[in-house]
Design an enzyme around this catalytic site. Structure first.
Site, mmCIF file in Angstrom:
data_model
loop_
_atom_site.group_PDB
_atom_site.id
_atom_site.type_symbol
_atom_site.label_atom_id
_atom_site.label_comp_id
_atom_site.label_asym_id
_atom_site.label_seq_id
_atom_site.Cartn_x
_atom_site.Cartn_y
_atom_site.Cartn_z
ATOM 1 N N CYS A 172 57.861 43.374 33.768
ATOM 2 C CA CYS A 172 58.479 43.875 32.539
ATOM 3 C C CYS A 172 58.628 42.716 31.559
ATOM 4 O O CYS A 172 58.749 41.562 31.960
ATOM 5 C CB CYS A 172 59.808 44.578 32.790
ATOM 6 N N GLN A 210 40.744 31.520 36.385
ATOM 7 C CA GLN A 210 41.268 32.548 35.481
ATOM 8 C C GLN A 210 42.696 32.159 35.090
ATOM 9 O O GLN A 210 42.953 31.005 34.786
ATOM 10 C CB GLN A 210 41.200 33.939 36.131
ATOM 11 N N TYR A 215 40.246 43.141 22.799
ATOM 12 C CA TYR A 215 41.285 42.993 23.815
ATOM 13 C C TYR A 215 41.165 41.680 24.578
ATOM 14 O O TYR A 215 41.447 41.604 25.770
ATOM 15 C CB TYR A 215 41.326 44.184 24.775
ATOM 16 N N SER A 266 34.451 41.917 31.426
ATOM 17 C CA SER A 266 34.581 40.463 31.617
ATOM 18 C C SER A 266 33.533 39.727 30.779
ATOM 19 O O SER A 266 32.777 38.881 31.274
ATOM 20 C CB SER A 266 34.446 40.109 33.102
ATOM 21 N N HIS A 275 33.904 37.452 28.808
ATOM 22 C CA HIS A 275 34.152 36.012 28.703
ATOM 23 C C HIS A 275 33.178 35.207 29.559
ATOM 24 O O HIS A 275 32.974 34.025 29.326
ATOM 25 C CB HIS A 275 35.588 35.696 29.134
ATOM 26 N N GLN A 296 37.587 45.813 27.613
ATOM 27 C CA GLN A 296 38.091 44.787 28.531
ATOM 28 C C GLN A 296 37.087 44.498 29.635
ATOM 29 O O GLN A 296 37.470 44.243 30.775
ATOM 30 C CB GLN A 296 39.444 45.196 29.134
ATOM 31 N N LEU A 326 27.060 43.165 32.614
ATOM 32 C CA LEU A 326 25.727 43.617 33.016
ATOM 33 C C LEU A 326 24.901 43.960 31.784
ATOM 34 O O LEU A 326 25.319 44.778 30.961
ATOM 35 C CB LEU A 326 25.842 44.850 33.914
ATOM 36 N N GLY A 338 35.972 38.454 36.665
ATOM 37 C CA GLY A 338 34.663 37.844 36.880
ATOM 38 C C GLY A 338 34.657 37.056 38.169
ATOM 39 O O GLY A 338 34.473 37.606 39.250
#
Length: 559
Positions: free
Chosen positions: A407, A127, A319, A262, A264, A260, A271, A50
């Site tokens: 990893c 973020q 997610y 944005s 939030h 997934q 949109l 975002g």
């Protein structure tokens, strides 16, 4: 604006711009966050998620760069929501940078207050790894996404996604990892995004295989690949709030559904259905409240479609973008009837202190990452899933910006790896220092009741002491820079989280710092889950000698 109006790119090689390698590392990682190969909108200082930014504004960015360049080895730079506010004399083992981003007093911790403060130039949305200068592009979440889908495959599809179709949306900096993660698990993915440029970016970095121009084409390609048992990822320009209901109308039920986008951030990250991107930009500017209202309504409709797909047999999970919460607030009472990805698939790894560990070659030379890959394959040869991941990453993942690797390493493994890397820098086997960090999404560094700490065994979902303790102990242990953020992943009011970075520069001092930080950081993850009553975490703590007073007392009483 950027003073010279040229693209930002981190310096490579061994020549220092700053007074020490830790300051140089912070400078290069700040710039790397804003590299055109890495950031979503570098011209706006937006890295991902975002409006997740690396610096508050251009004057702040240039001031940070100047401060890092002149910072002494016994000084600490303080960053308040993307703005440098002070330099204090500390000591050489202290962090060179301490960052606090987006933090608001709880009663004011909402998007409305944040946007008011943001307009006044008083704050910035960091973020998770945007404002803490350790974002490495979509690779940063690829293994975590892969681990999620791989565990989903183990639980529901016999250990592989071969012959399954996953439908998801959002191909930004985080969501862009989904298509590659699904195909790595041998599945087929239809990935929807309203922004064609994001789809193009994932094509350029080989995260997406093909682009479909219509839903019909996407479904046909997906079903053919499913029938033939071949992995395939398909990008589709569209709005999930429109695409999912249309799938239902057609009777098409994928095997797995998630999201997934944005979500939030209803104003900047989602949109509303029925709008083009251009129309959305106009409404966002002219009537933000109307935009937010329509975006939330569309999210609710998307969640309704996800719930119906679940009823028809799809495996559905959240997610971590808070879309269920928005739908619930919009009146969808059963929005939380499908689980979040952490309690469903990831938490057992947190109990061992495992999480998205990453490192970056400050040299800019991919050969340095190749050598560190070999270290993983040699040092952890008995961990076949980890070695398999490294082999897949080498084959499939394109570097964005400075070469990096991700990893999931756990308690004990991180310190062991850090020691070996520092030795390689000291010997010259690696051509320049290595930056070691992680996502804020980690075992002991986040409180987020709708994501990382959802459905904790003891009900401690909202207890936010843990990320604060994480930042404090990593500062005490000598991390190179430490950050405390609010609102990452799920938006204002829904999370607190901390980040750390430590630099392996080949010195004896760095070796001691690495040993401390790479022990305290994952160690607190084990402690947090042991404290919540998870037996696996309790066993890990006992087996590794982590001192937990309550457990020690229980042992004495039972002895």
């Amino acid at each position: 604006m950027n003073l010279n109006n040229e693209p930002i790119r981190a310096k490579r090689g061994t020549a220092l711009t700053a007074k020490g390698w830790v300051q140089e590392a912070a400078l290069r990682m700040l710039m790397n966050n804003l590299d055109e190969e890495v950031a979503e909108h570098p011209d706006q200082l937006v890295v991902y998620g975002g409006i997740g930014k690396a610096a508050r504004n251009w004057p702040s960015y240039h001031s940070i760069v100047s401060s890092l360049t002149t910072l002494d080895n016994d000084e600490t730079l303080l960053i308040q929501s993307g703005k440098p506010v002070a330099v204090f004399k500390t000591h050489e083992d202290a962090p060179r940078v301490l960052l606090a981003n987006s933090n608001l007093v709880p009663a004011w911790a909402n998007w409305e207050t944040f946007h008011e403060l943001d307009k006044k130039g008083l704050t910035m949305y960091g973020q998770m790894t945007a404002g803490s200068w350790i974002y490495i592009g979509s690779q940063g979440i690829v293994q975590g996404t892969y681990e999620t889908f791989a565990e989903c495959a183990r639980q529901h599809f016999g250990g592989s996604l071969k012959g399954t179709i996953t439908v998801t949306a959002g191909l930004g900096g985080m969501g862009g990892a989904q298509p590659l993660a699904v195909t790595m698990a041998n599945g087929v993915a239809i990935c929807v995004d309203v922004d064609r440029s994001r789809i193009d970016k994932r094509m350029e970095t080989n995260y997406l295989d093909i682009v479909a121009h219509t839903l019909t084409e996407a479904i046909e390609e997906a079903e053919l690949a499913k029938k033939e048992g071949i992995p395939l990822s398909i990008g589709l320009v569209g709005n999930a709030a429109e695409v999912l209901p249309e799938m239902l109308d057609r009777g098409f039920v994928p095997d797995i559904v998630t999201d997934q986008t944005s979500a939030h951030d209803p104003l900047n990250g989602y949109l509303p259905k029925g709008f083009t991107n251009e129309q959305g930009q106009v409404l966002r500017r002219e009537d933000p409240q109307a935009y937010i209202s329509l975006a939330k309504k569309s999210m609710a409709e998307q969640v309704e479609a996800m719930l119906e797909l679940k009823k028809r047999g799809a495996i559905v999970f959240d997610y971590g973008n808070n879309i269920r919460q928005v739908a619930f607030d919009e009146g969808i009472r059963d929005a939380f009837s499908f689980p979040g990805f952490v309690p469903a698939y990831i938490r057992p790894q947190f109990c061992e202190g495992k999480g998205p560990f990453r490192w970056v070659a400050l040299s800019g030379d991919p050969a340095d990452i190749d050598k560190t890959d070999e270290v993983i394959l040699q040092e952890f040869a008995d961990n076949e899933p980890l070695c398999q991941w490294i082999r897949m990453a080498r084959r499939h993942i394109s570097f964005q910006g400075l070469p990096a690797r991700i990893c999931w390493l756990g308690y004990g493994e991180r310190a062991r790896f850090g020691k070996r890397i520092n030795e390689m820098v000291a010997s010259g086997e690696l051509s320049a220092p290595i930056v070691i960090g992680r996502d804020h999404l980690d075992a002991g560094s986040v409180a987020s009741p709708n994501r990382e700490t959802e459905a904790m065994k003891d009900g401690s979902d909202a207890v936010a002491d843990w990320p604060i303790l994480n930042a404090l102990v990593n500062t005490a242990a000598g991390a190179s820079w430490v950050s405390v953020h609010h609102g990452g992943g799920v938006g204002m009011g829904y999370s607190l989280h901390a980040g750390m970075v430590v630099v392996a520069d080949g010195t004896a001092e760095a070796a001691r710092r690495l040993e401390r930080v790479l022990t305290t950081d994952p160690g607190l993850g084990v402690v947090r889950h042991a404290d919540a009553g998870y037996q696996k975490a309790i066993e890990t703590a006992k087996a590794t000698g982590i001192v937990i007073p309550a457990l020690a007392r229980e042992g004495k009483e039972n002895g």
